[in-house]
Design a protein around this motif. Sequence first.
Motif, PDB file in Angstrom:
ATOM      1  N   UNK A   1       0.836  -1.199   0.000  1.00  0.00           N
ATOM      2  CA  UNK A   1       0.000   0.000   0.000  1.00  0.00           C
ATOM      3  C   UNK A   1       0.872   1.251   0.000  1.00  0.00           C
ATOM      4  N   UNK A   2       0.706   2.087  -1.018  1.00  0.00           N
ATOM      5  CA  UNK A   2       1.455   3.334  -1.097  1.00  0.00           C
ATOM      6  C   UNK A   2       0.912   4.356  -0.096  1.00  0.00           C
ATOM      7  N   UNK A   3       1.768   5.292   0.264  1.00  0.00           N
ATOM      8  CA  UNK A   3       1.364   6.399   1.132  1.00  0.00           C
ATOM      9  C   UNK A   3       1.277   7.663   0.287  1.00  0.00           C
ATOM     10  N   UNK A   4       0.115   8.259   0.247  1.00  0.00           N
ATOM     11  CA  UNK A   4      -0.128   9.475  -0.527  1.00  0.00           C
ATOM     12  C   UNK A   4      -0.737  10.517   0.402  1.00  0.00           C
ATOM     13  N   UNK A   5      -0.154  11.723   0.428  1.00  0.00           N
ATOM     14  CA  UNK A   5      -0.598  12.742   1.382  1.00  0.00           C
ATOM     15  C   UNK A   5      -1.577  13.736   0.771  1.00  0.00           C
ATOM     16  N   UNK A   6      -2.034  13.464  -0.444  1.00  0.00           N
ATOM     17  CA  UNK A   6      -3.065  14.300  -1.047  1.00  0.00           C
ATOM     18  C   UNK A   6      -4.380  13.530  -1.149  1.00  0.00           C
ATOM     19  N   UNK A   7      -5.450  14.289  -1.348  1.00  0.00           N
ATOM     20  CA  UNK A   7      -6.784  13.708  -1.512  1.00  0.00           C
ATOM     21  C   UNK A   7      -7.249  12.946  -0.273  1.00  0.00           C
ATOM     22  N   UNK A   8      -6.972  13.484   0.903  1.00  0.00           N
ATOM     23  CA  UNK A   8      -7.507  12.890   2.125  1.00  0.00           C
ATOM     24  C   UNK A   8      -7.283  13.861   3.279  1.00  0.00           C
ATOM     25  N   UNK A   9      -7.692  13.430   4.470  1.00  0.00           N
ATOM     26  CA  UNK A   9      -7.606  14.291   5.650  1.00  0.00           C
ATOM     27  C   UNK A   9      -6.183  14.534   6.150  1.00  0.00           C
TER      28      UNK A   9
END
Length: 571
Positions: free
Chosen positions: A182-190
């Motif tokens: 599972x990648x970690x993405x800091x956009x499009x979420x809280x």
Amino acid sequence: MASISPLSFVSSVNASAIKTSSSSLFPKGRQSHVAATKVSCNASNEEASNGIAHGNRRDVLIGLGGLAGAAGFAYNPFAFAAPVAPDLQACGLPTLPAGAKPVKCCPPASTKIIDFEFPKNQPLRVRKPAHKVTGDDLVKYKEAIKAMRELPDDDPRSFTQQAAIHCAYCHNSYHQVGFPDKDLQVHYSWIFLPFHRWYLYFYERILGSLINDPTFALPFWNWDHPDGMEIPSIFTDRRSSLYDPLRNANHQPPVLVDLSWNRNGPDTSGDVDANLSLMYTNFVEVKAPLNFFGNAFRAGDTPYTVKTGAGTCESVHNTLHTWSGDRTQPNGEDMGSLYSAGRDPLFYCHHSNVDRMWNLWKSFGNKDITDPDFLESNFLFYDENKNLVRVKTKDCLDSVKLGYDFEKVPIPWAKTKPKARRTKAERAQKPLTTKSVDLPLTLEENKLVSTVVKRPRRSRSRKEKDEREETLVLEIEFDRRKPIKFDVLLNEEEDAQFATPKNREFAGSFVNVSHTQKSSALKTELAFKIGITEKLIDLEADDDDSVVITLVPQYGDGVIVKGIKIDYEDC
């Protein structure tokens, strides 16, 4: 995935307290439901697909350093919580867009991680509007950036490494702790706002330490005020350390920023009144935290699914990225693409104002998210002493406690409410004729689409409206490599393409900044949400059984609308 949040925990005790109703245009099989579920320690089928197929979920989460250790497990209702965290040991090469030069984004290796502690006995740093930064303050700012640029590239405090932070967290160099697939993405979420707050916190402290000034504060690009609605002149001097050549040549001062910029339309200077009205729509009347911050993103979640989605703050922020980037570059570098945005000093000044928006939104009486998965989400940053520090969202909710604040400046948009193009009486003379359309449908540039969406409830009491925000939800699929924008209008058919943020019928915009993801599928699915409670009141439509939704594609093709519904978000 099955993660216990305050809501799901309560639901197992008293489901009637949290039932929600929704009306939707989702095709059969795509309806969303709220159901009471029992808490279980064992992995569900969905968890199995997320990499927890064997063993006990309790063991996995305790191994991740969850909210409760084994000893306290039985007493903590949130013991199964799953806050997201980066796996530094598994950091790898980023997935870059076509035309980008190969680059490594991972930070230098470290065998020691320390936990964050609040600064003690230090002066309060006060961030000023960039267009007001002059004299000694400007000299110090240039000197600090110059010193950062002169550090060796392998120094975690260097300009190169600081820029690479955004690349690593935004272009999937990191996986999630405990979930290697599972990648970690800091956009499009809280986690968008807390991640960037921490990012700037350490960036600012590094700059201050390089010039031995504990009072140094990062300016903010005051694009929400008429006096600051252009690229600050301090960034345009080609001889300055603040200069970046990869910016849109047509958007240099005195051209005003257009917060609703349509890249395929006339490239003219922004409209001050339209900008102020858009700010009101996205920051003043949005009350539900998830509509402001974005949807939940928990450990084990896959980025870019219908569970995730940006809040209004991130959506406005996206337009500034695309407006600033150099359109002659393959991906709008630097600001116009997430992997390269940190290479422009303007990026940090822009995000300083985004950070300020978080403070302002709360000053209007709104509250932070209280879900433990939000509060316990954590990130890793190097500090000014080259220590690798683990930080948590719960420690960054108060900027003053972190040691900085923003200079108080006027916010004219707080009272710049958009006005309806037509009154209810005028609309009655020419009733709306739109009918429901079949979904899914594909948006095409310059081709408007209108449909009717049933409302689950109408004429709610003021108390009900204050407790739960009526929310328009669009389930969309798109190619994340493309810059994309479409506008959303309420109860507008005639000449809808001419509606602007100055009109009450203008509900908001979806904006995507070009980026990529480690996935064989390039299509992204998100839930795009807009709070519409106050808009319907002002449009005199609060008693109506349905609302007409018009989608106006502005740029970027191939967006598929899979579902449209009205739901309610807790305030």
